[in-house]
Design an enzyme around this catalytic site. Structure first.
Site, PDB file in Angstrom:
ATOM      1  N   LEU A  77       1.123  -1.303   0.181  1.00 11.14           N
ATOM      2  CA  LEU A  77       0.310  -0.226   0.010  1.00 11.14           C
ATOM      3  C   LEU A  77       1.002   1.352   0.174  1.00 11.14           C
ATOM      4  CD1 LEU A  77      -2.501  -1.593   2.500  1.00 11.14           C
ATOM      5  CD2 LEU A  77      -3.401   0.080   0.238  1.00 11.14           C
ATOM      6  N   THR A 107      -1.835   1.984  -6.357  1.00 15.01           N
ATOM      7  CA  THR A 107      -1.926   2.352  -8.182  1.00 15.01           C
ATOM      8  C   THR A 107      -0.927   2.418  -8.659  1.00 15.01           C
ATOM      9  OG1 THR A 107      -4.139   3.002  -7.425  1.00 15.01           O
ATOM     10  CG2 THR A 107      -3.173   3.801  -9.677  1.00 15.01           C
ATOM     11  N   LYS A 182      -8.201   0.100 -12.380  1.00 11.81           N
ATOM     12  CA  LYS A 182      -8.574   1.413 -11.839  1.00 11.81           C
ATOM     13  C   LYS A 182      -8.332   2.403 -12.405  1.00 11.81           C
ATOM     14  CE  LYS A 182      -8.276   3.259  -7.688  1.00 11.81           C
ATOM     15  NZ  LYS A 182      -6.500   3.464  -7.299  1.00 11.81           N
TER      16      LYS A 182
END
Length: 295
Positions: A77, A107, A182
């Site tokens: 993360l 991402t 995404k």
């Protein structure tokens, strides 16, 4: 949590030891949810104070990714450019992660994600791309959406972990598909933000109070998530980076996306005007000047 969309409905045993790399606005609440669900959590962050409050709740502190040996699932993360440094070591898949199932929840570019999948295949490791939607608010509430790319079998192995912080999990395809999905999500999000900001500015210029305008639009055909969450405190600092990745991906795919290029410029202008002050949205909403009766 809604069922994973892989068509099987089968669930395997829930993992119990979870590594969380990155204990910031997303990782810290996710680690908290995992602890609340009874998982053993090993937290790793460059800032030794990040997530310090979770140690009293049972989180074990790791000095770096090499301390994740023995975890069943690892959630990455960190900021996108740091992902490769976590997953790879000297260009090869990090040995400490070889025996766990690693989920890249950050991402990153789809091409980079496919490179990481290839390195995992060479090492005989298991890797999923699982970027998260709904931001830090969703992380705090535990109702994130995970867009998963990779093996459906691997996804079923970590369903119990994802249940701790996701209300929705969608298996969108093979390696890199989660990151591609995404990018599409972010492309539509920022396009909507740009259009909503301009539309409300027009309404105000024509004498319609912002609060009344939002109230009128919510039950209309213009309804959107951006309008629904207009007053929600938020921190979305990645507009320029998101749009950069979208435009680079479109170029690599040989697509012309003129509207997306325009949105990129609009977002930069919106930031310059202070609507995205300090790169994020603060507690007073989207930081458009308020009318006196709304201040």
């Amino acid at each position: 949590m809604k069922p994973c969309h892989d068509g099987t409905g089968e669930r395997l045993a829930e993992m119990r030891t979870v590594g969380v790399v990155g204990l910031g606005k997303m990782g810290r609440p996710i680690a908290g949810h995992l602890l609340e669900m009874g998982h053993r959590v090993v937290g790793v962050d460059l800032d030794p104070q990040a997530g310090a409050d979770l140690e009293a709740a049972g989180m074990q502190r790791g000095a770096g990714p090499d301390d994740l040996v023995g975890t069943d699932v690892c959630l990455v993360l960190v900021e996108g450019r740091a992902v490769a440094r976590i997953v790879l070591d000297g260009g090869a898949y990090r040995p400490a992660l070889k025996d766990c199932l690693t989920l890249v929840c950050s991402t990153v570019e789809p091409d980079l994600m496919r490179t990481l999948h290839a390195a995992a295949d060479v090492a005989g490791a298991r890797l999923l791309d699982a970027p998260l939607c709904r931001g830090d608010h969703g992380a705090r509430q535990g109702d994130l959406l995970a867009l998963v790319g990779g093996s459906g079998t691997a996804l079923r192995e970590c369903e119990g972990v994802l249940q701790a912080f996701c209300s929705d999990v969608v298996h969108v395809g093979g390696p890199g598909a989660g990151q591609a999905a995404k990018l599409v999500n972010n492309m539509l999000l920022w396009s909507n933000i740009a259009s909503v900001v301009e539309a409300l500015q027009l309404g105000e210029a024509l004498g319609v109070r912002r609060a009344a305008m939002v109230e009128a639009l919510l039950p209309s055909s213009a309804r959107s998530w951006v309008l629904e969450t207009w007053q929600r405190p938020r921190d979305l600092p990645w507009a320029h980076e998101d749009m950069r990745m979208v435009l680079e991906a479109s170029t690599e795919a040989g697509l012309s996306l003129p509207l997306t290029g325009l949105v990129h410029e609009l977002i930069k202008g919106t930031r310059a005007r202070g609507v995205l002050r300090d790169g994020g949205f603060q507690a007073d909403g989207w930081l458009m000047p308020a009318y006196e009766d709304e201040a």
